[in-house]
Enzyme design. Structure first.
Site, short mmCIF file in Angstrom:
data_model
loop_
_atom_site.label_atom_id
_atom_site.label_comp_id
_atom_site.label_asym_id
_atom_site.label_seq_id
_atom_site.Cartn_x
_atom_site.Cartn_y
_atom_site.Cartn_z
N HIS A 353 8.07 -29.11 -17.86
CA HIS A 353 8.25 -30.42 -17.22
C HIS A 353 6.93 -31.05 -16.80
CE1 HIS A 353 8.20 -28.09 -13.32
NE2 HIS A 353 7.58 -29.19 -12.92
N ASP A 401 11.80 -23.93 -19.40
CA ASP A 401 10.72 -24.72 -18.78
C ASP A 401 9.37 -24.04 -19.02
OD1 ASP A 401 9.49 -26.70 -17.37
OD2 ASP A 401 10.05 -25.94 -15.38
N GLY A 497 3.22 -23.32 -3.80
CA GLY A 497 2.75 -23.20 -5.16
C GLY A 497 2.58 -24.54 -5.82
#
Length: 554
Positions: A353, A401, A497
């Site tokens: 993404h 992903d 993160g």
């Protein structure tokens, strides 16, 4: 729910936690107790500190919170002392003691070492003699550091950006949950002063600074001894030593060093590497067709974190990449959008993404600060993007992903292995539920909603697929290409993160890339841990894409 459309990356949120004091062993010599605490030896090489008022704590490092009150010290720092009234205001010139609220420029003159105080209305500046520097001319010609400056004991107290350093015993540090005398491995040289030091093995001396209500850190404006050697060899005039009979080498003796002559800057050296167990060795690394890095998953730098990630030492996460983008054909500066992981000399893994085909991308390796260039950085253009064929984004989750970025070599050279740039190992074995792993990135924090300038890290626990797929967590949203990590209780959980960044787990001292930051429902919420791309599922895909690209190149 995270918004990941159009390449937007919000990252995870780090909920800060205080560090536990270091566990000290040994005798009372030297005295480990701060603030005039009395040390008593105990059995087993342990000790106990008897503290003087108002201090407490294992090493008498904590002061009474009522000592320093708001605005008590005007334009200055409130620091703790061991004698009544147990505090002192450290004023910034031209403000004067005792409470740093009244201005008196050049009265008395603050300039040292023969410097002349030049008054400018209510302000001042010091005109220093040749060879002397610093706001107060306190930095003498021989003030320099050698190697990485861990032995530096000089008097530089300003950063590269000319910000004034905080005192190491500043109450502002304690107020922010930071106690340098507790959380740093090497507190030699620290004390009730604001001189730059390097107690955590960084690349050069540094200090804490205050930016409004925020606590930050910066490298200091202190010279390497080798730079002074260049000046001497170029016959640039410097103030001579006080004793003419001393050889020039004494002039450049680094502060705190025990050697007399100057040395060349220390070079990073490789340590013997323990072989990686075969069952965890990645097939990608085994089938390399180009010159590979000598090691993977073995950082040389120690991981010393200050204030829950306020300061991450360069080289502690050497596989971390910053994926940066700008509009195709634009002349604007590149901006950080996602994290990534270096897994092979010319290849970086990131989240699917994060890919936006309308943007030009580059990858920066070896850095920890997004706001300024660093000598440890290596920057490469992204030559090819390989998004997983079955990537799918829905309003609730992101599937497959994962994406590969092939870096464009510069003069035939892909990233060079250094102390600050290394690859993470790829596993083909699983880690058990409950394993503590590390996530890193420039994601959002409570202090910085849109991302941190400094690279942060945090610890998370691997959560079982059964727990993560329960109705109160993510129900049936997860497939076998995802897993959860974090803490189901939320609240004080760490979940910091940056999308596409690494989740690494250790085995036998080797760091293996086990997940990529993918998606999650809010952050830090109860029963809503972070969701990661399960790298072990995609090892065959990674290997086929890299080897396939290599064959086409031939």
């Amino acid at each position: 729910m995270w918004q990941t459309a159009n390449g937007t990356s919000y990252g995870f949120l780090l909920t800060m936690a205080f560090f536990l004091p270091l566990f000290h062993k040994g005798t009372c010599r030297p005295n480990p107790c701060l603030n005039k605490g009395v040390c008593e030896e105990k059995r087993g090489g342990k000790f106990k500190c008897r503290c003087t008022k108002p201090f407490k704590g294992r090493r008498c490092e904590k002061g009474c919170k009522r000592v320093c009150k708001k605005n008590m010290c005007g334009y200055g720092q409130c620091v703790l002392t061991s004698l009544p009234p147990f505090f002192q205001c450290k004023c910034k010139e031209p403000f004067k003691p005792p409470f740093c609220k009244h201005v008196a420029a050049c009265s008395p003159g603050p300039c040292l070492n023969g410097g002349t105080c030049m008054k400018d209305e209510n302000d001042f500046h010091c005109q220093c003699l040749d060879g002397y520097s610093g706001k107060f001319c306190q930095v003498v010609p021989s003030d320099c550091y050698e190697g990485n400056g861990q032995l530096y004991q000089g008097k530089v107290s300003e950063t590269d950006d000319d910000d004034e350093c905080l005192h190491w015993n500043s109450y502002f540090l304690l107020e922010k949950g930071v106690n340098p005398f507790n959380i740093l491995e090497d507190h030699r040289g620290l004390g009730p002063h604001n001189f730059c030091r390097n107690p955590d093995g960084d690349i050069k001396p540094w200090c804490f600074i205050r930016k409004g209500k925020k606590l930050k850190w910066e490298f200091c404006n202190v010279r390497k001894c080798s730079e002074i050697l260049v000046i001497l060899n170029s016959s640039i005039t410097m103030k001579p030593p006080e004793t003419p009979s001393k050889p020039p080498e004494i002039l450049i003796k680094p502060f705190g060093a025990t050697v007399q002559p100057p040395k060349a800057p220390l070079q990073p050296t490789e340590t013997p590497v323990k072989p990686v167990s075969p069952q965890l060795q990645s097939p990608v690394l085994q089938n390399a067709t180009v010159k590979e890095f000598a090691t993977c998953g073995r950082p040389l730098a120690r991981r010393n974190r200050i204030y829950g990630g306020l300061k991450t030492v360069p080289g502690a996460q050497p596989w971390q990449a910053s994926l940066q983008a700008r509009l195709e054909g634009s002349k604007q500066a590149f901006g950080h959008v996602c994290g990534g992981v270096l897994i092979k000399a010319c290849w970086v893994l990131t989240a699917g993404h994060c890919i936006d085909n309308n943007k030009e991308m580059q990858v920066v390796l070896g850095g920890v600060d997004l706001m300024k260039p660093e000598s440890t950085e290596q920057t490469f253009t992204v030559e090819k993007v390989i998004l997983h064929e079955n990537y799918k984004e829905t309003s609730e989750a992101v599937y497959n992903d994962i994406a590969l970025l092939q870096l464009k070599s510069t003069e035939g050279q892909c990233p060079e292995e250094t102390e600050f740039v290394k690859t993470a190992c790829l596993p083909n074995a699983t880690f058990s539920d409950g394993t503590e792993c590390t996530i890193t990135g420039w994601g959002a924090t409570p202090e910085s909603q849109y991302g941190s300038d400094q690279l942060l890290d945090a610890e998370v626990l691997l959560i079982s697929q059964e727990q993560c797929s329960s109705k109160k967590v993510y129900s049936n949203l997860l497939d076998d290409g995802m897993f959860c990590a974090g803490y189901l209780k939320g609240g004080v959980d760490s979940c910091q993160g940056d999308s596409g960044g690494p989740l690494t787990c250790q085995k036998d001292g080797v760091h293996y890339l086990y997940g990529l930051v993918s998606w999650g429902d809010s952050c830090g919420q109860e029963n809503k841990p972070g969701v990661y791309t399960r790298v072990t599922k995609y090892l065959e895909w990674i290997n086929s894409k890299i080897t396939g690209t290599a064959r086409k190149a031939l």
